[in-house]
Design a protein around this motif. Structure first.
Motif, short mmCIF file in Angstrom:
data_model
loop_
_atom_site.label_atom_id
_atom_site.label_comp_id
_atom_site.label_asym_id
_atom_site.label_seq_id
_atom_site.Cartn_x
_atom_site.Cartn_y
_atom_site.Cartn_z
N VAL A 273 -3.12 0.43 -3.84
CA VAL A 273 -2.47 -0.87 -3.73
C VAL A 273 -1.67 -1.09 -5.00
CG1 VAL A 273 -2.79 -3.34 -3.42
CG2 VAL A 273 -4.34 -1.75 -2.30
N LEU B 110 -6.96 -10.34 -3.09
CA LEU B 110 -6.47 -9.40 -2.08
C LEU B 110 -7.67 -8.76 -1.38
CD1 LEU B 110 -3.52 -7.41 -3.70
CD2 LEU B 110 -3.44 -8.66 -1.55
N VAL C 296 -8.81 -5.92 1.02
CA VAL C 296 -8.32 -4.62 1.49
C VAL C 296 -9.40 -4.01 2.37
CG1 VAL C 296 -7.32 -2.41 0.81
CG2 VAL C 296 -7.13 -4.38 -0.72
N THR D 284 0.85 -1.18 0.00
CA THR D 284 0.00 0.00 0.00
C THR D 284 0.88 1.24 0.00
OG1 THR D 284 -0.10 0.06 2.43
CG2 THR D 284 -1.78 -1.21 1.28
N LEU E 157 -4.50 -5.65 4.97
CA LEU E 157 -4.27 -6.21 3.64
C LEU E 157 -4.04 -7.71 3.81
CD1 LEU E 157 -3.75 -5.37 0.62
CD2 LEU E 157 -1.32 -5.37 1.18
#
Length: 444
Positions: free
Chosen positions: A354, A384, A386, A334, A377
């Protein structure tokens, strides 16, 4: 002469049919208004609560209050011993007083480990595959004359039962109230090994606490950070330099990436870090993102190395304070890309992205701009997760979850959490639950 014309039945203003239609029309109008009001109130309630049917994250369970007792009391270091891990069906959380194990499906406390006597936990690591929590803590039996010798005991705790299964001494840190990470022995666990980096690099068996080996280091080098993996133990070595600290590391020490045989501790390879100029320690502003592949972040750049020590192209950025995940040849992180009133399309005070980089080429594969502050994360099965907080127009906090495709960065799903609940902490997936910061959530 006045002629009167009699109205027809259709034009009769006082006919029974016209009179009956008026109350019916009023009832319909009032009923429609009432239904509309109920819909508006319901929608507003759902909006304020952060619940959108089919698109929200609802709380499945919350950590019991007695679990948080492991972090109660005055602390000299606010994050001493804090950590979370998922080992099978057990969620383990540690604090400066001890650790607890919870059933990951229900949140029920299964066990509790308390640091003996008045001793405190300085740091905690976990070998999840072997279900052992490794804690560095004070020696509860130290004499009064050694009251400043803190963080001198290493102990292994069974993550299934909470029972302490071994303990061994570690080198004392400099005389101060609560030594920081860069002053005391650094400990990391994984792949059946616990490695200690403090002027020398040595390993012990995570399951038994028995010594395994002490590595032969290159001349004039000391280990700064090390982390075990299956193929090798990855390490950062600080070499040469002047004005060394008690831990043997100088600010101007040159950094080398190194790998050691996990079975014997033999040096497999060592490579200087840096592109045109060698990278230096600089008071510990260095991060070891991953042991295998070995990924290192410095103040200048982020570097990675393949299995035989050859450096890959640098990634062209530094993310020492970012949330990051390494998977094979991919590096996900990030980065704060904007902020301030009016700086983003939605005028959010935060704007983070990201990024996905290919370690073998150093190139950015994709970038996903998310107009919120990222708190967690998590990578699993090519996805992924987030988790973050959107503060649109500074009016309210809107916790959200974005599910991104790890290969492309495209959004697969977007969901809201209840307002007032901002998930912060390590994220884990357990069956159909998402666990973040002491709460488990389920999709509705």
């Amino acid at each position: 002469m006045v002629t009167r014309t009699s109205p027809s039945n259709d034009e009769e203003p006082n006919s029974d049919s016209s009179a009956s239609r008026r109350p019916t029309r009023r009832i319909l109008i009032r009923s429609g208004a009432l239904v509309a009001l109920v819909c508006v109130v319901t929608a507003a309630s759902l909006f304020v609560a952060g619940r959108i049917p089919g698109g929200s994250m609802d709380v499945a369970w919350e950590t019991p209050a007695d679990v948080w007792a492991i972090d109660e009391g005055d602390r000299e270091r606010p994050d001493a011993g804090d950590g979370s891990w998922l080992a099978g069906d057990i969620l383990v959380q540690s604090g400066h007083n001890g650790a607890t194990g919870q059933d990951a499906g229900t949140g029920r406390k299964v066990w509790e480990y308390r640091s003996p006597g008045t001793s405190k936990i300085c740091a905690a690591e976990a070998d999840v595959e072997y279900s052992v929590l490794v804690v560095t803590r004070d020696d509860e039996n130290r004499p009064a004359s050694a009251k400043w010798e803190l963080c001198t005991t290493l102990a292994g705790v069974d993550m299934k039962s909470g029972r302490e299964i071994w303990r061994t001494p570690v080198p004392a840190a400099p005389r101060e109230k609560r030594p920081g990470d860069d002053k005391r022995a650094r400990v990391a666990a994984g792949a059946g090994l616990t490695v200690l980096a403090h002027q020398e690099l040595r390993a012990i068996d995570t399951g038994t606490g028995a010594p395994r080996w002490t590595a032969a280091l290159p001349p004039h080098c000391v280990p700064a950070i090390a982390r075990p993996a299956v193929r090798y133990v990855g390490a950062l070595l600080a070499c040469d330099g002047t004005k060394k600290e008690p831990n043997g590391i100088a600010d101007d020490a040159e950094l080398h990436a190194a790998a050691f045989d996990p079975a014997t501790g033999a040096l497999l390879w060592s490579t200087p870090i840096g592109d045109r100029e060698p990278a230096t320690w600089r008071s510990g502003s260095v991060r070891l993102f991953s042991a295998d592949p070995l990924v290192v972040g410095t103040l200048e750049d982020t570097y990675s190395f393949n299995s035989d020590g050859r450096p890959n192209p640098p990634l062209g950025g530094t993310w020492s304070n970012s949330l990051s995940v390494v998977d094979g040849t991919m590096f996900y992180t990030t980065v704060l890309t904007g902020g301030g009133v009016g700086s983003g399309r939605k005028k959010s005070p935060y704007r983070e992205s990201v990024l996905a980089h290919d370690l073998t080429t150093g190139r950015m594969v994709w970038r996903s701009d998310l107009d919120f502050d990222i708190h967690a994360l998590h990578l699993r099965d090519g996805r992924l997760t987030v988790v973050g907080e959107d503060r649109a127009l500074h009016l309210y906090a809107a916790p959200k979850l974005y599910l991104l495709d790890a290969a492309t960065g495209k959004e697969r799903d977007v969901r809201r959490f209840h307002y007032g609940e901002v998930p912060v902490g390590e994220a884990f997936e357990y069956k159909d639950l998402l666990i973040v910061g002491g709460r488990a959530y389920e999709r509705s």
